[in-house]
Design a protein around this motif. Structure first.
Motif, PDB file in Angstrom:
ATOM      1  N   UNK A 194       5.546  17.461  -1.354  1.00  0.00           N
ATOM      2  CA  UNK A 194       6.697  17.061  -0.162  1.00  0.00           C
ATOM      3  C   UNK A 194       6.059  16.653   1.153  1.00  0.00           C
ATOM      4  N   UNK A 195       5.090  17.107   1.599  1.00  0.00           N
ATOM      5  CA  UNK A 195       4.554  16.564   3.066  1.00  0.00           C
ATOM      6  C   UNK A 195       4.043  15.200   2.729  1.00  0.00           C
ATOM      7  N   UNK A 196       3.098  14.753   1.973  1.00  0.00           N
ATOM      8  CA  UNK A 196       2.547  13.628   1.707  1.00  0.00           C
ATOM      9  C   UNK A 196       3.954  12.448   1.621  1.00  0.00           C
ATOM     10  N   UNK A 197       4.717  12.782   0.575  1.00  0.00           N
ATOM     11  CA  UNK A 197       5.810  11.970   0.378  1.00  0.00           C
ATOM     12  C   UNK A 197       6.554  11.923   1.419  1.00  0.00           C
TER      13      UNK A 197
ATOM     14  N   UNK B 170      16.616   7.089  -0.703  1.00  0.00           N
ATOM     15  CA  UNK B 170      15.558   7.700  -0.210  1.00  0.00           C
ATOM     16  C   UNK B 170      14.912   9.205  -0.394  1.00  0.00           C
ATOM     17  N   UNK B 171      15.875   9.859  -1.368  1.00  0.00           N
ATOM     18  CA  UNK B 171      15.442  11.069  -1.892  1.00  0.00           C
ATOM     19  C   UNK B 171      14.672  10.842  -3.238  1.00  0.00           C
ATOM     20  N   UNK B 172      14.566   9.795  -3.831  1.00  0.00           N
ATOM     21  CA  UNK B 172      13.976   9.546  -5.059  1.00  0.00           C
ATOM     22  C   UNK B 172      12.723   8.689  -4.681  1.00  0.00           C
ATOM     23  N   UNK B 173      11.621   9.556  -4.798  1.00  0.00           N
ATOM     24  CA  UNK B 173      10.262   8.999  -4.117  1.00  0.00           C
ATOM     25  C   UNK B 173       9.713   7.912  -5.009  1.00  0.00           C
ATOM     26  N   UNK B 174      10.179   7.916  -6.401  1.00  0.00           N
ATOM     27  CA  UNK B 174       9.722   6.724  -7.345  1.00  0.00           C
ATOM     28  C   UNK B 174      10.445   5.537  -7.114  1.00  0.00           C
ATOM     29  N   UNK B 175      11.784   5.513  -6.703  1.00  0.00           N
ATOM     30  CA  UNK B 175      12.657   4.535  -6.499  1.00  0.00           C
ATOM     31  C   UNK B 175      12.070   3.961  -5.057  1.00  0.00           C
ATOM     32  N   UNK B 176      11.733   4.774  -4.154  1.00  0.00           N
ATOM     33  CA  UNK B 176      11.338   4.327  -2.811  1.00  0.00           C
ATOM     34  C   UNK B 176      10.008   3.877  -2.931  1.00  0.00           C
TER      35      UNK B 176
ATOM     36  N   UNK C 206       0.800  -1.325   0.067  1.00  0.00           N
ATOM     37  CA  UNK C 206      -0.001   0.245  -0.114  1.00  0.00           C
ATOM     38  C   UNK C 206       0.975   1.097  -0.144  1.00  0.00           C
ATOM     39  N   UNK C 207       1.989   1.199   0.709  1.00  0.00           N
ATOM     40  CA  UNK C 207       2.792   2.620   1.028  1.00  0.00           C
ATOM     41  C   UNK C 207       3.328   2.644  -0.492  1.00  0.00           C
ATOM     42  N   UNK C 208       3.942   1.752  -1.187  1.00  0.00           N
ATOM     43  CA  UNK C 208       4.301   1.798  -2.521  1.00  0.00           C
ATOM     44  C   UNK C 208       3.416   2.234  -3.499  1.00  0.00           C
ATOM     45  N   UNK C 209       2.388   1.730  -3.491  1.00  0.00           N
ATOM     46  CA  UNK C 209       1.344   1.900  -4.446  1.00  0.00           C
ATOM     47  C   UNK C 209       0.979   3.467  -4.411  1.00  0.00           C
ATOM     48  N   UNK C 210       0.757   3.862  -2.965  1.00  0.00           N
ATOM     49  CA  UNK C 210       0.223   5.296  -2.660  1.00  0.00           C
ATOM     50  C   UNK C 210       1.156   6.300  -3.168  1.00  0.00           C
ATOM     51  N   UNK C 211       2.474   6.095  -2.529  1.00  0.00           N
ATOM     52  CA  UNK C 211       3.425   6.975  -3.072  1.00  0.00           C
ATOM     53  C   UNK C 211       3.797   6.993  -4.566  1.00  0.00           C
TER      54      UNK C 211
ATOM     55  N   UNK D  82       0.920   9.042  -6.029  1.00  0.00           N
ATOM     56  CA  UNK D  82       1.170  10.600  -5.871  1.00  0.00           C
ATOM     57  C   UNK D  82       2.200  11.253  -6.768  1.00  0.00           C
ATOM     58  N   UNK D  83       3.230  10.550  -6.868  1.00  0.00           N
ATOM     59  CA  UNK D  83       4.324  11.169  -7.579  1.00  0.00           C
ATOM     60  C   UNK D  83       3.892  11.083  -9.211  1.00  0.00           C
ATOM     61  N   UNK D  84       3.190  10.141  -9.474  1.00  0.00           N
ATOM     62  CA  UNK D  84       2.902  10.002 -10.831  1.00  0.00           C
ATOM     63  C   UNK D  84       1.783  11.242 -11.261  1.00  0.00           C
ATOM     64  N   UNK D  85       0.734  11.240 -10.339  1.00  0.00           N
ATOM     65  CA  UNK D  85       0.120  12.502 -10.706  1.00  0.00           C
ATOM     66  C   UNK D  85       0.561  13.817 -10.856  1.00  0.00           C
ATOM     67  N   UNK D  86       1.646  14.017  -9.917  1.00  0.00           N
ATOM     68  CA  UNK D  86       2.384  15.270  -9.961  1.00  0.00           C
ATOM     69  C   UNK D  86       3.315  15.401 -11.432  1.00  0.00           C
TER      70      UNK D  86
END
Length: 938
Positions: free
Chosen positions: A664-667, A720-726, A643-648, A651-655
């Motif tokens: 930044x905050x949700x991520x 850790x700073x690449x949200x897609x990789x995370x 769930x954490x991976x899919x939601x993140x 979020x990133x894909x929409x942006x």
């Protein structure tokens, strides 16, 4: 002419040729593993591994590599790390070639008290003996005769005043397991000709004798006897088993090396992971005689070991150096990411059933040794005074169990038990394993595992009528006689008039090879196993809770075993104790009064404390194991990771699609949540390590949860700073945990097989398994990249994101490949310490090598025309992961080998895999329409 040769040199020493050679090499190795599985190791060696064309392929690869190093001017450009790393393969090749042509392997069998100075060769020979004037002349030559490959021969040997000719005629394979292979040859001397059929004897001295004219001859086909310049005497063979089981814990040979020429007589101990080196030979513990009075040692002479080890050292140093070299690829990729405001962090690698009776008083009994234990006093009463729970009110029985026995069942679960593998563990663990095996559920009928275990053991006649044994095959349901809609059968359903309904089907299924069993056969075997588990509970044969009162053995006994083994006085005391407990348990269900049951349970615990000795685990270890059982950390983490991976990712894909900066905050909140999951995961691994007393990556289940941990670590620490990789790493961790709990992997903690009792388990397995996490991350990142390629358009944010993912993907692949390579060659060192040879073309190590070659191809494709393209790299990183799937799953479940301790019976290829492959192809095709993206400028 000089220009022509120069062009030929440059043409051969190109990356195009390199990749073609590597593809041929990987393909040949892959085919060889299947040949070995179907036709045996000799066939694989005769067809591929030991052939001249395969040696030539090695030679061409090394020549190509040397040429590339020369043309790249790595020395002049000060690329020392790259030069050292690539040069290591040349040194390893030299060492392997020396071993290939000048080394040999064999077997030495010694009985206790005997001295032996001969060994049997691993290679097969045809030996010819001739007797002339009471003198025996011997000649031999190697043969390559297998079910798949028969290399004909026609040898002429000088004999007396002529020549003796030996010619291959035919190969006659064995008709069954009880017969021999035969080699038919034609032997001629002058005008005398004889056709002889020689059985494969294996060097046991059984000769086929014949005459040609006035001369006597004999033939032998099989291993050749080799005489060593010294002898080895076996003084004692020692086999240690796990407490209370027949499973070997370790075995060793106490030997003495007798070298008369040098007046040496030295004692040595040979055991798993501890070899004997003497006179250029290496002896390692291979097997032993069934009567445990003889040992079987494998013998190895390897003059190429030193250069090979030097090559391993160069490889490891070169790879580590490459991560920090400022002119290296990894450093440049990291610098590019820094320019994209992505910080790079250092990687963290961790490194008896009875009639219900009533108890209303207490008494003391003197157990063996004079120590008293307090138990309830049992007095029989009639059913009118206390109602007996019968099959008519089984629902009331289950209800009472559910409502009244929870606390007592939890206490009973703390009682220690010895499983059939010899491991001492809380009864709670066995109940969990048995109930899950029978019902395929973590809870059943609303009862906990311990409640159901106690109910079955105390009221067997009632529970034998309860449908609780999982079944799936419609055909098997028809055989048993239950409705096809039923998901469970009762124990009694499997019997009619005392006859077991499955007996004939079970025998037929067991006669078949595992690979030839269909779903019905496998369900018969599985249901039979569940019925046997239920039988062990109903008869209390699984309740091995009584230590040996005389402390003469480490075996613990179930009630019936103790009654048959102990002396009369002890049997009487135990009988009273078991009577008191089962009566008190019934009292607890009827009156909700568990005082007497608790007192009887305390008596069992006192007995274990008094007679269990050093076998008892620490109380803290027992509590932590029960904690793992009930909280099921790894299974519970699955959904949260996914769930954490899919939601993140969403979020990133929409942006990205909205062409705006990532929120930044949700991520950050999701990043902290994933970090928390990884911390819990780490604690869970640590607890399992402490409970099992060995590193938690010794079998398929443990290595899978370790791969999940490595994936999580890769995301929260390294990227850790690449949200897609995370997001990708979290999703991959969840998928790995999901696969680990599908049911075909065994999650129980078990004893280690002898070969795994080594510090190399922590080094080799941890590194090579962690590499799967990084390469799995490459697969996810590649798939994400292909999805983004589909959505490419005029949005510059997508292209920027693609380049960032491409960079992270390549860095992750470099890390994963480095760990896979180092781990694989460290495994070679472990093999040399354990089995006496560092490479034997075992399917597991071979497929690890194939994966190394595959990922090396992917990382070098950028040197080809139009190969330096993010789309190409993304597609290949997805395709390459199938080699890891084969290495991890395919070898374990479809091929045989020395690594079989991590597997089970072969499984059918899952249907979803075909859809998975089709989806991969479709994704690549759709993404390929917009593949024209330039790589990042480093």
């Amino acid at each position: 002419m000089k220009n022509v040769l120069n062009n030929i040199f440059k043409g051969f020493c190109s990356f195009q040729v390199s990749i073609v050679l590597m593809i041929i090499y990987a393909s040949a190795c892959g085919v060889a593993t299947f040949v070995e599985n179907d036709y045996g190791t000799p066939s694989a060696r005769a067809l591929i591994y030991d052939t001249q064309w395969f040696d030539l392929l090695h030679f061409l690869i090394i020549l190509n590599l040397i040429g590339l190093m020369v043309l790249s001017r790595a020395l002049q450009r000060k690329k020392y790390a790259s030069l050292l790393f690539h040069a290591s393969f040349v040194v390893i090749f030299v060492g392997a070639a020396i071993t290939r042509y000048y080394g040999f392997e064999g077997v030495m069998h010694i009985r206790e008290g005997e001295s032996v100075n001969t060994m049997k060769s691993q290679e097969e020979f045809l030996t010819i003996l001739a007797k002339v004037d009471d003198k025996v002349y011997r000649a031999f030559f190697p043969t390559t005769i297998t079910p798949l490959v028969q290399e004909s021969f026609d040898h002429s040997l000088p004999f007396m005043d002529g020549s003796l000719n030996v010619k291959f005629v035919d190969y006659l394979p064995a008709k069954d397991k009880m017969s021999f292979d035969f080699l038919k040859v034609e032997v001629s001397y002058k005008d005398n000709v004889e056709t002889i059929e020689v059985p494969k004897d294996g060097g046991n001295g059984n000769l086929v004798r014949f005459e040609l004219g006035e001369h006597k001859f004999a033939l032998e086909w099989g291993a050749r006897i080799i005489t060593l310049p010294f002898a080895i005497r076996l003084d004692d063979f020692i086999l240690d088993r796990y407490a209370g089981s027949m499973s070997p814990s370790s075995y060793e040979s106490e030997v003495v090396v007798i070298d008369d020429a040098n007046n040496i007589e030295e004692p040595h101990r040979i055991y798993m992971n501890n070899v004997l080196d003497y006179g250029g030979f290496r002896f390692f513990q291979s097997s032993y005689d069934q009567d445990e009075l003889g040992t079987i040692l494998s013998v190895n002479r390897d003059p190429g070991k030193i250069p090979t080890y030097i090559g391993y050292a160069m490889l490891t140093i070169g790879l580590l150096w490459a991560f920090f070299a400022k002119n290296g690829r990894f450093y440049k990729l990291g610098r590019y990411l820094k320019a994209q405001n992505l910080a790079i962090a250092a990687l963290f690698i961790a490194s008896i059933s009875s009639t219900p009776i009533y108890a209303n008083e207490q008494e003391k009994i003197d157990m063996h040794g004079g120590k008293s234990v307090e138990i309830p006093k049992a007095d029989e009463i009639t059913n009118e005074e206390m109602p007996e729970i019968t099959s008519e009110n089984v629902l009331d029985l289950i209800k009472n169990l559910k409502e009244k026995s929870k606390d007592h069942a939890n206490s009973f679960g703390e009682l220690l038990i010895q499983d059939f593998g010899g491991r001492i563990k809380p009864l709670d663990t066995m109940a969990m394993e048995y109930m899950h095996k029978m019902t395929k559920k973590n809870e059943f009928l609303g009862l906990s595992n311990m409640q159901l275990f106690l109910g079955m053991m105390t009221y067997p006649n009632e529970f034998k009528k309860v449908k609780m044994i999982s079944i799936s095959s419609p055909k098997l349901k028809q055989v048993i006689g239950v409705d096809e809609s039923e998901k469970y059968i009762a124990f009694d359903d499997a019997f009619v008039n005392g006859q077991y309904k499955l007996i004939n089907y079970l025998e037929e299924a067991n006669r078949k090879k595992p690979s030839m069993r269909d779903k019905f056969d496998k369900d018969v075997i599985a249901v039979d196993e569940r019925i046997n588990v239920a039988f062990l509970i109903y008869t209390a044969q699984s309740l091995r809770i009584i230590p040996d009162f005389n402390k003469e053995s480490t075996t613990w006994y179930a009630p019936t075993e103790a009654m048959a083994t102990f002396k009369q006085e002890d049997r009487d005391h135990l009988h009273k104790l078991f009577q008191a407990y089962f009566a008190s348990f019934n009292q607890g269900l009827v009156e909700d009064n568990w005082e007497n049951a608790t007192l009887a349970l305390s008596a069992f615990k006192q007995i274990q404390a008094q007679f269990g000795g050093e076998l008892l685990p620490e109380a803290k270890r027992v509590q932590l194991e029960i904690f793992l059982n009930h909280y099921n950390i790894f299974d519970n983490l699955t959904l949260f990771y996914i769930l954490a991976g899919v939601i993140l990712f969403i979020v990133v894909l929409i942006q990205i699609l909205r062409d705006k900066n990532v929120v930044i905050l949700p991520s950050k909140l999701i990043h902290l949540f994933i970090l928390l999951l990884v911390i819990i995961h780490t604690i869970g691994l640590g607890v399992r390590w402490y409970v099992g007393e060995h590193a938690p990556w010794s079998n398929a289940y443990e290595s899978m949860i370790y791969v999940a941990w490595a994936s999580g670590i890769a995301g929260v620490v390294f990227f850790r700073k690449s949200y897609l990789a995370l997001a990708a790493s979290s999703f991959l961790a969840g998928i790995c945990l999901f696969v680990a709990h599908l049911g075909f992997m065994d999650p129980q903690i078990g004893n280690l097989v002898p070969v795994l009792k080594s510090y190399w388990l922590n080094i080799h397995v941890s590194i090579i398994t962690a590499s799967y996490g990084f390469l799995g991350l490459c697969f996810i990142l590649g798939a994400i990249s292909l999805l983004l390629f589909i959505f490419r358009g005029k949005n510059p944010q997508i292209d920027k994101t693609l380049l960032t993912i491409h960079t992270i993907n390549e860095m992750s692949m470099i890390l994963g490949l480095a760990m896979l390579t180092v781990g694989n060659f460290l495994g070679g060192v472990w093999a040399n310490e354990s089995w006496g040879r560092y490479w034997g073309w075992d399917p597991k190590e071979t497929w690890a090598l194939i994966s190394i070659v595959v990922y090396a191809i992917v990382l070098h494709v950028r040197f080809l025309p139009k190969g330096d393209n993010p789309f190409v790299f993304a597609a290949l990183s997805v395709i390459a992961f199938y080699s890891i799937l084969m290495t991890y799953f395919g070898v374990n479940y479809y091929l045989s080998g020395l690594h079989s301790y991590a597997a089970g019976d072969p499984l059918p290829i899952p249907t979803f895999l075909y859809y998975f492959v089709a989806g991969t192809i479709l994704l690549i095709i759709l993404a390929g329409r917009k593949r024209d993206l330039l790589p990042p400028k480093l």
